[in-house]
Design an enzyme around this catalytic site. Structure first.
Site, PDB file in Angstrom:
ATOM      1  N   LYS A   6      34.024   4.029  35.602  1.00  0.00           N
ATOM      2  CA  LYS A   6      35.164   4.940  35.440  1.00  0.00           C
ATOM      3  C   LYS A   6      36.481   4.190  35.448  1.00  0.00           C
ATOM      4  O   LYS A   6      37.416   4.560  34.747  1.00  0.00           O
ATOM      5  CB  LYS A   6      35.157   6.010  36.529  1.00  0.00           C
ATOM      6  CG  LYS A   6      34.129   7.090  36.281  1.00  0.00           C
ATOM      7  CD  LYS A   6      34.393   8.305  37.130  1.00  0.00           C
ATOM      8  CE  LYS A   6      33.413   9.416  36.818  1.00  0.00           C
ATOM      9  NZ  LYS A   6      33.516  10.530  37.761  1.00  0.00           N
TER      10      LYS A   6
ATOM     11  N   LYS B 295      21.694  11.521  27.857  1.00  0.00           N
ATOM     12  CA  LYS B 295      21.621  12.933  28.231  1.00  0.00           C
ATOM     13  C   LYS B 295      22.816  13.716  27.711  1.00  0.00           C
ATOM     14  O   LYS B 295      23.908  13.184  27.602  1.00  0.00           O
ATOM     15  CB  LYS B 295      21.605  13.014  29.767  1.00  0.00           C
ATOM     16  CG  LYS B 295      20.653  14.044  30.306  1.00  0.00           C
ATOM     17  CD  LYS B 295      20.658  14.005  31.819  1.00  0.00           C
ATOM     18  CE  LYS B 295      21.479  15.143  32.377  1.00  0.00           C
ATOM     19  NZ  LYS B 295      21.618  15.153  33.807  1.00  0.00           N
TER      20      LYS B 295
ATOM     21  N   LYS C 295      28.384  17.338  29.990  1.00  0.00           N
ATOM     22  CA  LYS C 295      29.506  18.252  29.789  1.00  0.00           C
ATOM     23  C   LYS C 295      30.828  17.523  29.716  1.00  0.00           C
ATOM     24  O   LYS C 295      31.797  18.064  29.208  1.00  0.00           O
ATOM     25  CB  LYS C 295      29.536  19.303  30.885  1.00  0.00           C
ATOM     26  CG  LYS C 295      29.912  18.783  32.250  1.00  0.00           C
ATOM     27  CD  LYS C 295      29.950  19.925  33.227  1.00  0.00           C
ATOM     28  CE  LYS C 295      30.159  19.459  34.644  1.00  0.00           C
ATOM     29  NZ  LYS C 295      31.327  18.598  34.852  1.00  0.00           N
TER      30      LYS C 295
END
Ligand code: TRP
Length: 343
Positions: free
Chosen positions: A124, A207, A210
């Site tokens: 991140k 995967k 969202k």
């Protein structure tokens, strides 16, 4: 409806599952499929807590208006997906101040060396060079506080959160040794029994997520029909033409077949037979229609809930009240064990 006493007894016998979702992006078709497969059964078998991790969302820059709207929206999406607020405890993290308080106690017990190892922080911060804040770094401690505050037995986590759950387990050990054993329960990872893995539409080796930067990778449960059609039609597939499930050579097509199978209730073999001699395009058109049709009642319920903010707030309040009783109990034992004076 069980009465209060039998409800309390049931809670004692049932294991507690806790799961949180950071309030970023929108819930996806993957969440929908996970939900229909697991929630109904889980809410019967376990004492389930679900919360919106709005404090976690603050580790990246948020526009206050958008964040606020998203908190209502996520809450409504959970309900629209069929989570029963009576049977489960559904709440918003920031409405229970005990999360932040336990977070501090645990932060003071967590060696920086442990946080330095967190791979998600490294990823991140590489993506977010302009905003590498301390919250991004200590985020896993807040997550540990979320879990330990409710004495959760089980936490359903994907691969990306496994290391954070391990840290929560380490932190229980630190607390036991520094203060008193038995105050915080040791949580375990929970692997749901069933549930297909739904992959990204453009990169079917990862995967469906969202918070993917590329919207084309996922179908959001509140996407309008046009958007859904567009996303499914442009899903990445291979250059072959035979409609046959093959994860290794046809991961994109196989993902579409999985979605089709789950939503239609047909087996993959049946679908392959139905589409023998047809093109990928045929399958995509039909799948898009099926997804639109499946999500229609969820969207209807969602839009209905979003029209009535007062009602949503009332449900949030009820959830927060249930969560609060448990959180306050744990925090009190923690403060006692640490040696803080309560008056
Ligand atoms: N970190 C989790 C995620 O990004 C969300 C989360 C926050 C969570 N606190 C949690 C998940 C506690 C499980 C338990 O997906």
């Amino acid at each position: 409806m069980p009465n209060a006493k039998s409800h309390a007894i049931l809670l004692i016998m049932k294991k507690t599952i806790l799961s949180g979702s950071t309030v970023t992006g929108d819930l996806t078709l993957g969440n929908y499929i996970g939900a229909i497969h697991n929630w109904k059964q889980m809410q019967n078998d376990y004492d389930c807590l679900y919360f919106l991790a709005d404090l976690h969302a603050l580790t990246v820059t948020q526009d206050p208006k958008i964040l606020k709207n998203r908190i209502y929206s996520f809450f409504a999406q959970y309900l629209a997906l069929g989570l029963d607020p009576q049977q489960n405890t559904i709440f918003v993290q920031s409405q229970i101040h005990e999360h932040a308080e336990l977070n501090w106690i645990l932060t003071c017990l967590t060696p920086m060396g442990y946080l330095n190892r967190m791979t998600q922080f490294k990823e991140k911060s590489e993506k977010n060079v302009k905003n590498i804040n301390a919250g991004l770094y200590t985020y896993p401690v807040l997550m540990a506080a979320d879990i330990l505050l409710y004495q959760a037995d089980l936490v359903p986590v994907g691969e990306d959160q496994r290391q954070h759950l391990e840290l929560a387990r380490d932190i229980v050990g630190f607390f036991d040794r520094a203060h008193a054993p038995g105050v915080l329960k040791m949580p375990e990872a929970f692997i749901p029994k069933s549930g297909a893995r739904i992959m990204s539409l453009q990169d079917p080796t990862k995967k469906m997520s969202k918070s993917d930067d590329n919207e084309k990778n996922f179908v959001s449960i509140i996407d309008d029909p046009k958007k859904i059609e567009k996303k499914i039609k442009s899903a990445a597939t291979d250059s072959d033409t035979v409609i046959k499930y093959n994860l290794e050579n046809k991961p994109g097509l196989s993902n579409l077949l999985t979605i089709y199978s789950v939503l239609s209730g047909k087996t993959v073999a049946q679908i392959e037979a139905d589409y023998a001699g047809k093109m990928y395009g045929h399958l995509k058109v039909d799948l898009a229609a099926l997804v639109v049709e499946t999500l229609a009642p969820v969207q209807l319920k969602y839009h209905d809930l979003m029209k009535n903010q007062d009602h949503l707030e009332m449900l949030m309040k009820q959830g927060a009240e249930k969560a609060k009783v448990r959180a306050a109990k744990t925090l009190k034992s923690v403060y006692d064990a640490v040696g803080l004076v309560r008056v």
